[in-house]
Design an enzyme around this catalytic site. Sequence first.
Site, short mmCIF file in Angstrom:
data_model
loop_
_atom_site.label_atom_id
_atom_site.label_comp_id
_atom_site.label_asym_id
_atom_site.label_seq_id
_atom_site.Cartn_x
_atom_site.Cartn_y
_atom_site.Cartn_z
N CYS A 86 0.70 -1.32 -0.10
CA CYS A 86 -0.03 -0.10 -0.17
C CYS A 86 0.92 1.10 0.14
CB CYS A 86 -1.00 0.10 1.10
SG CYS A 86 -2.42 1.12 1.07
N HIS A 168 -3.90 -5.04 1.15
CA HIS A 168 -2.99 -5.52 2.40
C HIS A 168 -3.00 -7.03 2.66
CE1 HIS A 168 -2.55 -1.38 4.40
NE2 HIS A 168 -3.24 -1.00 3.61
N GLU A 170 -1.81 -8.79 4.70
CA GLU A 170 -1.78 -9.34 5.96
C GLU A 170 -3.35 -9.93 6.32
OE1 GLU A 170 -1.18 -6.18 5.21
OE2 GLU A 170 -1.57 -4.66 6.63
#
Lengths: 187, 227
Positions: A86, A168, A170
């Site tokens: 990002c 993202h 994660e």
Amino acid sequence: MILCLDLSYRPGSLALEEFAYPVAAIVRKAGEEAKIVHYTGVGTGLPPGTDAVILCGTALKDTRYLGRPELFCWLPEAPVPVLGICAGMQVISTVHGGETEAGCEIGMTDIEVVRPDPLFAGKDCFQAYELHTLACTPPPGFWALAVSGTCVQAIRHRKKAVYGIMFHPEVRNEWLVERFLGMGRSL
Amino acid sequence: MVKLGVLCSGGKDSIYAAYRAMQKEEVACFISVVSRNEESYMFHTPNVPLVALQAEAAGLPLVCVETAGEKEKELQDLRDALECARERYGIEGVVSGAILSVYQASRLQQICRDMDLWCFNPLWYTDQEGYMASLVSEGFSIIITGVFSEPFDESWLGRRIDGLMIAQLKAIAERYRITLTGEGGEFETFALDAPFFERRIAVRKASVKYKNFRGVYMIEEAELEER
């Protein structure tokens, strides 16, 4: 050691836990050492023992990292694989001569892989978590690897393992960070 | 320092998020959205009215709005609450205790984006076991105020989270494929004490309703007392 760069508005900010810790947790779960460092603390060269660098995301309202491009002077010559998430993708793009522009996505979004690459092998389409107000164009010397309906979602340097991804990983796509770490080991 | 309002449901996650926020920024107020719908998409309901007592214990003002709890209308009610907090206390951002809920986090992020507010989720994708252990080691007093899934029986209601409970929850989480923190709504909690409370909350009267793995511990009378 995997250097996880915190791109947040100040060292030790409230955003650290939200954006750097989850990435570092994936790194540690994969059996690697993770070291979190704020981007203002890198200097002109990477710390000794750095095997790869992951530039982590920031809070939606935080774009302060774009105001200090000189703090990323180490990036074009980095001798190790780099993954920008990002805000990290925006930094990679900017440092290599690309441009950022308005482009907002929040929440789960469809991603389409448009160019084959080991990072996305077997993943033609998937959903990913987005949290950005800026988008960026692939800089000279980079390929676009994936797109969404709004903007380019992944870029890669044509000669080096330097990646930028807008979503993202994660959140629900930990496999991408694990693959990136695996690529670093095989280089 | 960013001036923040903490979205507070009364449960462990929002109170812990407030604690983390206070360590790094300025917390100006608690913000509470009380839903009349027990199946609220965004805001859990048991004992939320008691957030006022938590705010008093923390020495913070509370912005409280009521919502009918209809799916999209409650988001407008949340916007109204944030606007009120901005007008009254000058907040520049919002803190939530979201851990895994992409639904909650994305909607709050969108609202903050629309309102030009910072949005922080310090527990986002946290190590859940480490977090639960921190609650105990850092001096939080958290009780179970609702159970909504198997295998939780009536004995869980009103129990305080301690090391033994965390071990039990861990075993349950593995066997029943639920999250250790109850993020999926399997259980709800209420914070009676926190390191930043000036006084703790003492429950004077409570009642229990329980049937078929669903139950609530309703705090009917409570007051602040010295530790």
